[in-house]
Design a protein around this motif. Structure first.
Motif, mmCIF file in Angstrom:
data_model
loop_
_atom_site.group_PDB
_atom_site.id
_atom_site.type_symbol
_atom_site.label_atom_id
_atom_site.label_comp_id
_atom_site.label_asym_id
_atom_site.label_seq_id
_atom_site.Cartn_x
_atom_site.Cartn_y
_atom_site.Cartn_z
ATOM 1 N N ASP A 5 0.850 -1.193 0.000
ATOM 2 C CA ASP A 5 0.000 0.000 0.000
ATOM 3 C C ASP A 5 0.887 1.246 0.000
ATOM 4 O O ASP A 5 1.699 1.441 0.914
ATOM 5 N N ALA A 6 0.738 2.094 -1.011
ATOM 6 C CA ALA A 6 1.561 3.296 -1.116
ATOM 7 C C ALA A 6 1.392 4.213 0.095
ATOM 8 O O ALA A 6 2.325 4.940 0.466
ATOM 9 N N ALA A 7 0.231 4.163 0.724
ATOM 10 C CA ALA A 7 -0.029 5.034 1.874
ATOM 11 C C ALA A 7 0.847 4.697 3.077
ATOM 12 O O ALA A 7 1.010 5.516 3.991
ATOM 13 N N ASP A 8 1.413 3.482 3.082
ATOM 14 C CA ASP A 8 2.269 3.064 4.199
ATOM 15 C C ASP A 8 3.703 3.570 4.066
ATOM 16 O O ASP A 8 4.503 3.420 4.995
ATOM 17 N N ILE A 9 4.034 4.141 2.935
ATOM 18 C CA ILE A 9 5.427 4.529 2.666
ATOM 19 C C ILE A 9 5.697 5.937 3.176
ATOM 20 O O ILE A 9 4.953 6.872 2.905
ATOM 21 N N THR A 10 6.777 6.085 3.901
ATOM 22 C CA THR A 10 7.240 7.387 4.382
ATOM 23 C C THR A 10 8.633 7.633 3.800
ATOM 24 O O THR A 10 9.229 6.737 3.213
ATOM 25 N N PRO A 11 9.188 8.846 3.953
ATOM 26 C CA PRO A 11 10.570 9.055 3.508
ATOM 27 C C PRO A 11 11.501 8.036 4.160
ATOM 28 O O PRO A 11 11.486 7.864 5.384
ATOM 29 N N MET A 12 12.285 7.347 3.331
ATOM 30 C CA MET A 12 13.110 6.233 3.795
ATOM 31 C C MET A 12 14.587 6.604 3.848
ATOM 32 O O MET A 12 15.049 7.492 3.130
ATOM 33 N N ILE A 13 15.330 5.879 4.682
ATOM 34 C CA ILE A 13 16.774 6.040 4.739
ATOM 35 C C ILE A 13 17.391 4.729 5.208
ATOM 36 O O ILE A 13 16.781 3.989 5.995
ATOM 37 N N THR A 14 18.574 4.410 4.721
ATOM 38 C CA THR A 14 19.244 3.181 5.174
ATOM 39 C C THR A 14 20.144 3.485 6.364
ATOM 40 O O THR A 14 20.618 4.604 6.539
ATOM 41 N N TYR A 15 20.363 2.460 7.159
ATOM 42 C CA TYR A 15 21.211 2.583 8.348
ATOM 43 C C TYR A 15 22.367 1.580 8.331
ATOM 44 O O TYR A 15 23.288 1.679 9.137
ATOM 45 N N GLY A 16 22.313 0.599 7.418
ATOM 46 C CA GLY A 16 23.283 -0.491 7.442
ATOM 47 C C GLY A 16 24.175 -0.543 6.221
ATOM 48 O O GLY A 16 24.492 0.493 5.626
ATOM 49 N N THR A 17 24.550 -1.756 5.825
ATOM 50 C CA THR A 17 25.514 -1.912 4.740
ATOM 51 C C THR A 17 24.980 -2.777 3.604
ATOM 52 O O THR A 17 25.741 -3.390 2.870
ATOM 53 N N ASN A 18 23.675 -2.827 3.457
ATOM 54 C CA ASN A 18 23.067 -3.292 2.213
ATOM 55 C C ASN A 18 21.781 -2.502 2.015
ATOM 56 O O ASN A 18 21.214 -1.997 2.993
ATOM 57 N N PRO A 19 21.311 -2.345 0.786
ATOM 58 C CA PRO A 19 20.163 -1.463 0.535
ATOM 59 C C PRO A 19 18.860 -1.928 1.164
ATOM 60 O O PRO A 19 17.907 -1.148 1.232
ATOM 61 N N GLY A 20 18.804 -3.181 1.631
ATOM 62 C CA GLY A 20 17.606 -3.663 2.290
ATOM 63 C C GLY A 20 17.499 -3.233 3.739
ATOM 64 O O GLY A 20 16.453 -3.403 4.369
ATOM 65 N N MET A 21 18.576 -2.665 4.281
ATOM 66 C CA MET A 21 18.581 -2.227 5.677
ATOM 67 C C MET A 21 18.115 -0.774 5.736
ATOM 68 O O MET A 21 18.896 0.154 5.950
ATOM 69 N N GLY A 22 16.804 -0.594 5.521
ATOM 70 C CA GLY A 22 16.231 0.742 5.499
ATOM 71 C C GLY A 22 15.055 0.859 6.447
ATOM 72 O O GLY A 22 14.374 -0.120 6.758
ATOM 73 N N ILE A 23 14.793 2.091 6.886
ATOM 74 C CA ILE A 23 13.681 2.377 7.788
ATOM 75 C C ILE A 23 13.084 3.729 7.413
ATOM 76 O O ILE A 23 13.718 4.528 6.720
ATOM 77 N N GLY A 24 11.870 3.990 7.881
ATOM 78 C CA GLY A 24 11.309 5.329 7.756
ATOM 79 C C GLY A 24 12.153 6.291 8.571
ATOM 80 O O GLY A 24 12.719 5.925 9.608
ATOM 81 N N VAL A 25 12.244 7.531 8.122
ATOM 82 C CA VAL A 25 13.155 8.489 8.748
ATOM 83 C C VAL A 25 12.838 8.730 10.221
ATOM 84 O O VAL A 25 13.721 9.101 11.008
ATOM 85 N N ASN A 26 11.604 8.499 10.636
ATOM 86 C CA ASN A 26 11.236 8.710 12.040
ATOM 87 C C ASN A 26 11.268 7.437 12.875
ATOM 88 O O ASN A 26 10.895 7.445 14.049
ATOM 89 N N GLU A 27 11.721 6.351 12.289
ATOM 90 C CA GLU A 27 11.814 5.090 13.018
ATOM 91 C C GLU A 27 13.184 4.932 13.685
ATOM 92 O O GLU A 27 14.147 5.624 13.345
ATOM 93 N N ASN A 28 13.235 4.000 14.632
ATOM 94 C CA ASN A 28 14.503 3.694 15.294
ATOM 95 C C ASN A 28 15.229 2.568 14.574
ATOM 96 O O ASN A 28 14.603 1.699 13.945
#
Length: 467
Positions: free
Chosen positions: A280-303
């Motif tokens: 669902d597109a409505a679930d998507i927020t601005p994303m950013i990665t925290y790790g060392t592969n592109p799958g390690m991403g979270i919403g910018v306001n997540e921990n």
């Protein structure tokens, strides 16, 4: 019999099926650059043969070129030798080359679409994994190895095993501040960096259909980061409008003929896939990665995830990644101080990307602690940015507009991020050392990167936008 988009293109390009083995596939367009082609040409020369169909091969210099003072000799020896070899090989074999100084020079996956070379229904290859970008036009496009580059140069064919098929449906409307890079990082966060291994992926749904061609290219570009063999989107009126009138696009009666064929390139309603995913597109927020592969991403306001939140197989990977990145599990990513911002690469260096950033930063200035590099994907993008005054907006904001090339996407040329420094990058990979030995990369959209450039830390771009 019902067919998928992939089936329709694959089946019409089979030259021969090898019983119990791969298919011999005809290749419509072959892009080459200075890094993966020299050994292939050496192989041809040793065998005393020429490029079989040179008019179907297009060359450019992009990976290992400087993005400052391109009129001067290349300082780095490896880059200089590679570019010299490309010039020599293309001249000897009659291959069209858009080298440094040429008005069509640029990143291989940017120039193909903008010149109208990339077209629906084509099979397209290049010695570069992000060839999947061209799949945004309804083409089968994938990266190949150097030995395969030689095979295509010598035969215009390639032996390939047909992949399994996956469809990823994304429906609904995107929220303010969410763009195509966020979509693909969100998909990666859900299915992981290996979630599409062995598949050709078709992206579909109302959210995908609402995107511009440049935004669709961003999504197909990063399909390879899911492990996919390729990514593709069915062509539609958006596609046709983008292609029409471009330098090498068909015209007149040929346009009418091609357009009639292109309109047949869609997945039949009752065609089946080996796997389907719906988001669902409505679930998507601005994303950013925290790790060392592109799958390690979270919403910018997540921990950042904790060890308790990941499965046992991922615990050691999380620990290793966070140690390299200098980040703490369970801590917020928002507010993380950054040192560099890189806006460029075959993922996000097109004119729409630069317009998006310029619109956001107009009247603002970069943070004192941040160095910002804007690297257009081609000479044509650079020229258009200057004609539209985008270069002046960047200059006023303290951003450096450089010359076209792959630049800081990969630690191969002069544009490297220093060890230990944090870089918010619009590129496609955040592996250890990808942007330079010890560099720490956080992948994000051009909008999120622009916000970080202004604040000096990871920020939620939505706080700056009119909702």
């Amino acid at each position: 019999m019902a067919q998928t988009l992939f089936d329709k293109i694959w089946n019409t390009h089979i030259v021969k099926n090898i019983e119990g083995g791969p298919s011999v596939l005809y290749i419509d367009k072959h892009f080459i650059h200075e890094v993966t082609s020299p050994q292939a040409f050496t192989g041809l020369n040793k065998r005393g043969i020429k490029v079989f169909r040179p008019q179907q091969t297009i060359a450019t210099a992009d990976h290992n070129v400087p993005t400052l003072n391109q009129h001067l000799p290349i300082k780095e020896e490896l880059g200089r030798l590679q570019v010299e070899a490309l010039i020599k090989n293309c001249a000897e074999h009659g291959v069209e080359l858009y080298g440094l100084g040429h008005p069509f020079q640029g990143i291989v996956h940017v120039i193909g679409p903008e010149l109208g070379i990339t077209q629906p229904g084509n099979t397209i290859v290049c010695g570069d994994s992000h060839t999947s970008t061209h799949g945004a036009f309804g083409a089968i496009a994938f990266g190949i190895g150097t030995s395969e580059v030689e095979m295509v140069l010598s035969t215009q064919c390639l032996m390939q095993t047909k992949p399994k098929l996956m469809r990823i449906n994304i429906d609904g409307a995107l929220k303010n501040g969410v763009v195509s890079k966020d979509i693909v990082l969100y998909v990666l966060s859900k299915i992981t960096a290996s979630g599409a291994t062995g598949y050709a992926v078709e992206f579909a749904g109302s959210a995908i259909r609402s995107l511009s061609m440049e935004a669709r290219m961003t999504i197909c570009n990063m399909s390879i980061e899911m492990g996919a063999r390729c990514g593709m989107i069915a062509p539609d009126e958006t596609t046709f409008s983008y292609i029409k009138g471009r330098k090498f696009a068909p015209a007149g009666a040929e346009w009418d003929k091609k357009l009639a064929y292109w309109k047949t390139l869609f997945t039949d309603a009752d065609a089946t896939f080996d796997k389907e995913i719906t988001l669902d597109a409505a679930d998507i927020t601005p994303m950013i990665t925290y790790g060392t592969n592109p799958g390690m991403g979270i919403g910018v306001n997540e921990n950042i995830p904790t060890l308790a939140e990941v499965n046992d197989n991922d615990k050691s990977g999380l620990e290793k990644s966070l140690a390299y990145m200098g980040l703490q599990q369970g801590h917020p990513i928002k507010g993380q101080k950054i040192d560099y911002v890189f806006i460029g690469s075959c993922t996000n260096s097109r004119i729409e990307d630069l317009r998006m950033v310029a619109s956001f930063v107009k009247g603002k200035h970069k943070a004192d602690n941040v160095e910002v590099w804007i690297v257009p994907g081609s000479k044509q993008v650079e020229k258009q940015a200057i004609e539209e005054g985008i270069d002046k907006v960047f200059e006023a904001a303290g951003f450096q507009l450089r010359q076209p090339g792959c630049s800081a996407c990969l630690g191969m040329n002069e544009d490297k991020i220093p060890a230990g420094k944090y870089c918010i990058s619009t590129s496609n990979r955040n592996f250890e050392g990808r942007q330079g030995a010890g560099a720490r990369t956080l992948l994000a959209s051009p909008l999120s990167a622009a916000a970080a450039a202004v604040t000096g830390f990871v920020s939620d771009v939505r706080e700056f936008l009119n909702n």
